[in-house]
Design an enzyme around this catalytic site. Structure first.
Site, mmCIF file in Angstrom:
data_model
loop_
_atom_site.group_PDB
_atom_site.id
_atom_site.type_symbol
_atom_site.label_atom_id
_atom_site.label_comp_id
_atom_site.label_asym_id
_atom_site.label_seq_id
_atom_site.Cartn_x
_atom_site.Cartn_y
_atom_site.Cartn_z
ATOM 1 N N GLU A 288 31.276 44.202 46.624
ATOM 2 C CA GLU A 288 32.353 44.533 47.553
ATOM 3 C C GLU A 288 33.496 45.185 46.769
ATOM 4 O O GLU A 288 33.805 44.778 45.644
ATOM 5 C CB GLU A 288 32.845 43.239 48.214
ATOM 6 N N LYS A 348 31.889 44.823 57.419
ATOM 7 C CA LYS A 348 32.083 43.370 57.374
ATOM 8 C C LYS A 348 32.538 42.863 58.735
ATOM 9 O O LYS A 348 33.505 43.370 59.312
ATOM 10 C CB LYS A 348 33.125 43.033 56.303
ATOM 11 N N CYS A 399 30.938 38.701 50.932
ATOM 12 C CA CYS A 399 31.909 37.773 50.351
ATOM 13 C C CYS A 399 32.206 36.576 51.262
ATOM 14 O O CYS A 399 31.399 35.656 51.374
ATOM 15 C CB CYS A 399 33.193 38.531 50.000
#
Length: 532
Positions: A288, A348, A399
């Protein structure tokens, strides 16, 4: 002065001190129980401390009044979450860290109040453990989409209970651990009561012992569910850790340096492959934020990425910040092919409040000017991330998403044979955060029977096998490229198949137990009024 008069002044202070110690015993034990829970989390391999932690909490809460239980639970929550979440204040100071811990501890306080309410029921360790799962379920959903960090399951990556994750996911794993801890306390309580009264009620003692051994037995029975075989062959994967120029929130002010670091380490990997030092990967995973320069708008960034991908010669997943002309930013993973460039994206879906977007910005600014470092909010995507990389279906959870059950499970139910959790932990320095997140990925590997690859900008990057063991891992703040052959799998564990059903059942048990207590207390009050 009489002998009685001379003895009274000596006895009174001793009695007063004794009463003070008794008053402080439960609050001190509650805080200690929280500290034990914290110490059970990575990077310490002390997962077993959860058992005395919950045994001690059971002693504090059993038969306590609801108001007292709330206070004791809040102390336990602070003892647990204040040290666990210290990394959240790494760059923004103590106020946001302590505020987050204080708010999240309220959930634990309310949970402990519920545990005290059901603690007078027969088989109370079962109902108490179910109430704990209810509390974690609430904390994982509200406010702002929830904050499941610190779920008990995430501290059990090395424990004997870990196979329960494959059986019913993190709720069943957490339930088993809490049940065992409460059962341990209840067993000791029953034995001590026998020594005091001479009576040994075998039924309640047997139930208490069963609460200890049932979760362990279930975990052992679930061991065959923890598979490591290559059902669909294998894939050779590379996880690139390029490192960052400096730590903290300002690391991305040198965005080009971060991108160059990852491109350079990928080109070095290509040279190592050509020299025969490492195997040729089938695909490469960047972390990321490995390119905070939007490659769709920045020609230099696109050129740097394209050159690196062409040199390694295989599909590469790039973590980028996409900046549309209007609207919110996107934290995007881009599938980049050597000959065709970017061909697919994943945005995301669960962006981080107070990190990637600021709720109630004007209000929060009163307490910390750091909110303005996030000058433009990120917005969430709405599609499940599964890339086809050289014939391998790779599921993507970026994440923070690894903490949410649904975000990882969705990728597997959509065909992922392998899971990738690209992350950026540079903001949190050398804190325990990266190890806590790595443990989550290990639990996810067992929960879904998939290898999990964790590429991180600054470490710790890792390759995790489907049984939760770490095959390779990097050091923090050291450029690296992990290359490993991992098994690909397509079968579904019971946890994956059932989804939220086990959690729903446990929540229903908790609500049923709380409702029953409320009903019986209402009947008792009604009878008392009638008798009066």
């Amino acid at each position: 002065m009489t002998p009685v008069d001379t003895e009274q002044p000596v006895r009174a202070p001793r009695d007063g001190a004794h009463r003070l110690l008794l008053r402080l015993a439960r609050p001190g034990a509650a805080a200690l129980s929280g500290v034990l829970l914290y110490l059970s989390f990575p990077p310490r391999p002390l997962w077993w401390l959860t058992l005395p932690g919950f045994a001690l909490l059971g002693w504090c809460l059993r038969a306590a009044r609801p108001r007292a239980a709330f206070g004791l639970g809040y102390l336990a929550g602070l003892g647990f979450l204040v040290p666990l979440l210290i990394w959240t204040g790494e760059e923004v100071g103590a106020l946001p860290w302590l505020a987050l811990a204080a708010v999240e501890a309220l959930f634990i306080a309310a949970t402990c109040m519920g545990i005290a309410v059901v603690s007078r029921l027969p088989l109370w360790p079962v109902w108490g453990a179910a109430v704990w799962v209810l509390g974690e379920a609430a904390r994982a959903r509200v406010p702002f989409g929830g904050f499941p960090w610190g779920k008990i399951a995430f501290g059990q990556a090395d424990s004997v209970f870990l196979p329960l994750a494959a059986l019913g996911g993190t709720p069943v794993l957490g339930f088993g651990v809490v049940l065992c801890g409460f059962g341990l306390y209840e067993t000791v309580r029953r034995i001590r009561a026998h020594r005091t009264s001479g009576e040994l009620p075998r039924g309640p003692l047997a139930a208490a012992v069963l609460a200890v051994f049932l979760p362990v037995t279930a975990a052992l029975a679930a061991l065959p569910l923890v598979e490591d075989s290559a059902e669909d062959g294998t894939a050779t994967v590379a996880a690139v850790q390029g490192n960052v120029p400096r730590l903290g929130l300002d690391f991305n002010s040198q965005r080009r340096a971060v991108l160059d670091n990852h491109a350079r380490r990928t080109e070095q990997l290509a040279a190592d492959v050509a020299a025969g030092k490492v195997a040729q990967p089938d695909f490469v995973l960047w972390p990321e934020n490995s390119s905070d320069l939007d490659p769709y708008r920045n020609g230099d960034a696109r050129l740097v990425i394209d050159q690196a991908v062409r040199k390694i010669g295989v599909p590469t997943v790039i973590g980028a910040v996409v900046t549309p002309d209007t609207g919110k930013l996107r934290n995007t993973l881009i599938q980049w092919e050597p000959e065709r460039g970017p061909v697919a994206t994943y945005d995301k879906r669960h962006v981080q409040p107070f990190g990637e977007y600021i709720p109630m910005r004007s209000f929060v600014r009163l307490f910390s000017s750091d909110v303005d470092r996030v000058s433009r909010d990120f917005g969430p995507g709405n599609k499940v991330g599964v890339f086809d990389l050289a014939g391998t279906k790779v599921g993507l959870a970026t994440c923070y998403e690894a903490a949410f059950d649904w975000a990882v499970r969705d990728t597997v139910t959509h065909g992922a044979q392998l899971i990738s959790v690209p992350s950026n932990n540079a903001t949190f320095g050398r804190s325990e955060m990266t190890y806590q997140q790595l443990a989550m990925s290990r639990v996810r590997a067992v929960e879904h029977g998939r290898a999990v690859v964790v590429p991180v900008t600054s470490g710790v990057s890792a390759v995790i096998r489907p049984d939760g063991t770490i095959e390779q891992q990097s050091r923090m703040f050291t450029p690296d490229a992990l290359v490993a052959e991992v098994p690909l799998r397509s079968s579904l564990t019971p946890a994956t198949r059932m989804g939220t059903l086990p959690e729903g059942v446990l929540v229903a048990l908790a609500v049923g137990a709380l409702g029953w207590v409320g009903y019986t207390r209402g009947l008792a009050r009604e009878r008392s009024r009638n008798a009066g």
